[in-house]
Structures are given as C-alpha cells and as structure tokens.
Design a protein around this motif. Structure first.
Motif, short mmCIF file in Angstrom:
data_model
loop_
_atom_site.label_atom_id
_atom_site.label_comp_id
_atom_site.label_asym_id
_atom_site.label_seq_id
_atom_site.Cartn_x
_atom_site.Cartn_y
_atom_site.Cartn_z
N GLN A 11 -66.65 73.58 72.84
CA GLN A 11 -66.99 75.00 72.77
C GLN A 11 -65.78 75.85 73.17
O GLN A 11 -65.46 76.84 72.52
N LEU A 12 -65.10 75.47 74.25
CA LEU A 12 -63.91 76.20 74.67
C LEU A 12 -62.84 76.16 73.59
O LEU A 12 -62.25 77.19 73.23
N TRP A 13 -62.60 75.00 73.03
CA TRP A 13 -61.56 74.85 72.01
C TRP A 13 -61.85 75.72 70.79
O TRP A 13 -60.96 76.40 70.26
N ALA A 14 -63.10 75.72 70.35
CA ALA A 14 -63.50 76.54 69.20
C ALA A 14 -63.26 78.02 69.47
O ALA A 14 -62.91 78.78 68.56
N ARG A 15 -63.43 78.45 70.70
CA ARG A 15 -63.21 79.85 71.07
C ARG A 15 -61.73 80.16 71.19
O ARG A 15 -61.28 81.24 70.80
N LEU A 16 -60.94 79.24 71.75
CA LEU A 16 -59.49 79.47 71.90
C LEU A 16 -58.81 79.68 70.56
O LEU A 16 -57.92 80.52 70.43
N VAL A 17 -59.23 78.93 69.54
CA VAL A 17 -58.63 79.03 68.21
C VAL A 17 -58.78 80.43 67.63
O VAL A 17 -57.93 80.89 66.87
N LYS A 18 -59.83 81.14 68.01
CA LYS A 18 -60.14 82.45 67.43
C LYS A 18 -59.55 83.63 68.20
O LYS A 18 -59.72 84.78 67.80
N VAL A 19 -58.87 83.39 69.30
CA VAL A 19 -58.36 84.48 70.14
C VAL A 19 -57.29 85.27 69.38
O VAL A 19 -56.42 84.70 68.73
N THR A 20 -57.36 86.60 69.47
CA THR A 20 -56.35 87.47 68.85
C THR A 20 -55.85 88.56 69.80
O THR A 20 -54.83 89.18 69.53
N GLU A 21 -56.60 88.80 70.89
CA GLU A 21 -56.22 89.86 71.82
C GLU A 21 -56.43 89.40 73.26
O GLU A 21 -57.20 88.47 73.52
N PHE A 22 -55.73 90.09 74.18
CA PHE A 22 -55.91 89.79 75.59
C PHE A 22 -55.63 91.02 76.43
O PHE A 22 -55.00 91.98 75.97
N SER A 23 -56.11 90.97 77.65
CA SER A 23 -55.74 91.96 78.65
C SER A 23 -55.66 91.22 79.97
O SER A 23 -56.23 90.13 80.12
N PHE A 24 -54.92 91.78 80.90
CA PHE A 24 -54.95 91.21 82.23
C PHE A 24 -54.63 92.28 83.27
O PHE A 24 -54.00 93.28 82.98
N THR A 25 -55.11 92.00 84.45
CA THR A 25 -54.84 92.84 85.61
C THR A 25 -54.20 91.96 86.67
O THR A 25 -54.69 90.86 86.94
N ALA A 26 -53.10 92.44 87.23
CA ALA A 26 -52.42 91.74 88.32
C ALA A 26 -52.67 92.54 89.59
O ALA A 26 -52.51 93.77 89.60
N SER A 27 -53.06 91.85 90.64
CA SER A 27 -53.28 92.53 91.92
C SER A 27 -52.80 91.60 93.04
O SER A 27 -52.65 90.39 92.84
N ASN A 28 -52.53 92.20 94.19
CA ASN A 28 -52.16 91.37 95.33
C ASN A 28 -52.98 91.76 96.54
O ASN A 28 -53.49 92.87 96.64
N GLY A 29 -53.11 90.80 97.43
CA GLY A 29 -53.96 91.00 98.60
C GLY A 29 -53.15 91.05 99.88
O GLY A 29 -51.92 91.09 99.87
N PRO A 30 -53.85 91.01 101.01
CA PRO A 30 -53.20 91.08 102.32
C PRO A 30 -52.13 89.99 102.48
O PRO A 30 -52.35 88.84 102.07
N GLY A 31 -50.99 90.37 103.03
CA GLY A 31 -49.92 89.42 103.29
C GLY A 31 -48.98 89.21 102.13
O GLY A 31 -47.96 88.52 102.27
#
Length: 152
Positions: A11-31
């Motif tokens: 199921q994961l593989w079938a979904r990965l093949v169809k990916v065309t877009e992405f977004s991400f958020t980078a954050s940092n925590g204490p320390g």
C-alpha cells in the motif's frame, strides 16, 4: 502478521509512486543551537524502477524570518521484503537514512535510528487517505529538530 506487513508495504509503495507534490515544516525545540525553522512547498519528480523510486524534490523554503532559499533534494526509496529503505542522494552518493517497517496497517517506524556524528535521527511515516506524512526527529548535543513532511 507477515501478510499484514506485506499489505502495508504494498500500500505504501503504491502511494509513493503517485506522489507529485510535497510540503514540509522545519522547527526546533529547547536546547537546539540551529536556526532551521520555516516551511516549504514544492514539486516531486518521481523516477520509477522495478524496486526503486527516486524523488527529485524542488521547492522554495521560507525561513521563519522571511528569507527565501531554493531547495532541492534527491531521495531514493527501495522496496525490500519487510521494509522500505529511504536514502538521501547527496551528489549521487546514497546516505542511508531509515528502513521503515510497518507497525500498523497505516503506520511505519524506523527499524534503527540513523546516526550522523553525535546526532540521532528517527522517523515515522503515516498513510492518510489523501497524503503521506513523514515526521523526522533529530536529537544531538546541538540539535532538537523536527521535520514534518506531507506528500500527495
């Protein structure tokens, strides 16, 4: 259980093949001594082989202070018998990040943490109805970071 794992991986593989877009958020925590905070949204070009996919990601990253940076990454996903391997292709040299194993029908977790110097990377991947969610955590003497990806 093996058939449940096999279904989750398929199921994961079938979904990965169809990916065309992405977004991400980078954050940092204490320390955290890094300044890696912001978000990006962009496209994914997928080159598919029989048991491998290469994601060519391109986006504009907007830092929390408003600065914009062009971002490009290449990742290789490899289909294995009991997991899916994720590698970062730096200058076409693969760096193993994680082997993601199913822990539920819709959830994966790293088999072992990725260690880079004194930093430890962990990850979980969740399959949602309309997207894949990949969450990285990076902990080390100077790092306490979270990278939160969405793929669709």
């Amino acid at each position: 259980m093996a058939s449940d794992q096999g279904r989750a991986i398929a199921q994961l593989w079938a979904r990965l093949v169809k990916v065309t877009e992405f977004s991400f958020t980078a954050s940092n925590g204490p320390g955290s001594a890094t300044d890696w905070r912001g978000h990006a949204r962009g496209s994914v070009g997928v080159v598919a082989g029989e048991r491998q996919l290469v994601f060519a990601e391109a986006a504009h990253f907007t830092h929390s202070d408003g600065r914009e940076v062009e971002l490009q990454n290449r990742y290789r996903w490899t289909l294995l018998a009991e997991s899916v391997r994720l590698e970062h292709l730096r200058r076409d040299e693969p760096v193993l990040l994680f082997e993601l194993q199913p822990v539920t029908e819709h959830g994966f977790r790293q088999a072992a943490a990725h260690v880079c110097g004194r930093d430890k990377y962990t990850a979980e991947l969740l399959l949602h109805k309309n997207e894949l969610e990949l969450i990285w955590q990076i902990h080390g003497p100077r790092k306490n970071e979270r990278l939160h990806y969405h793929y669709w």
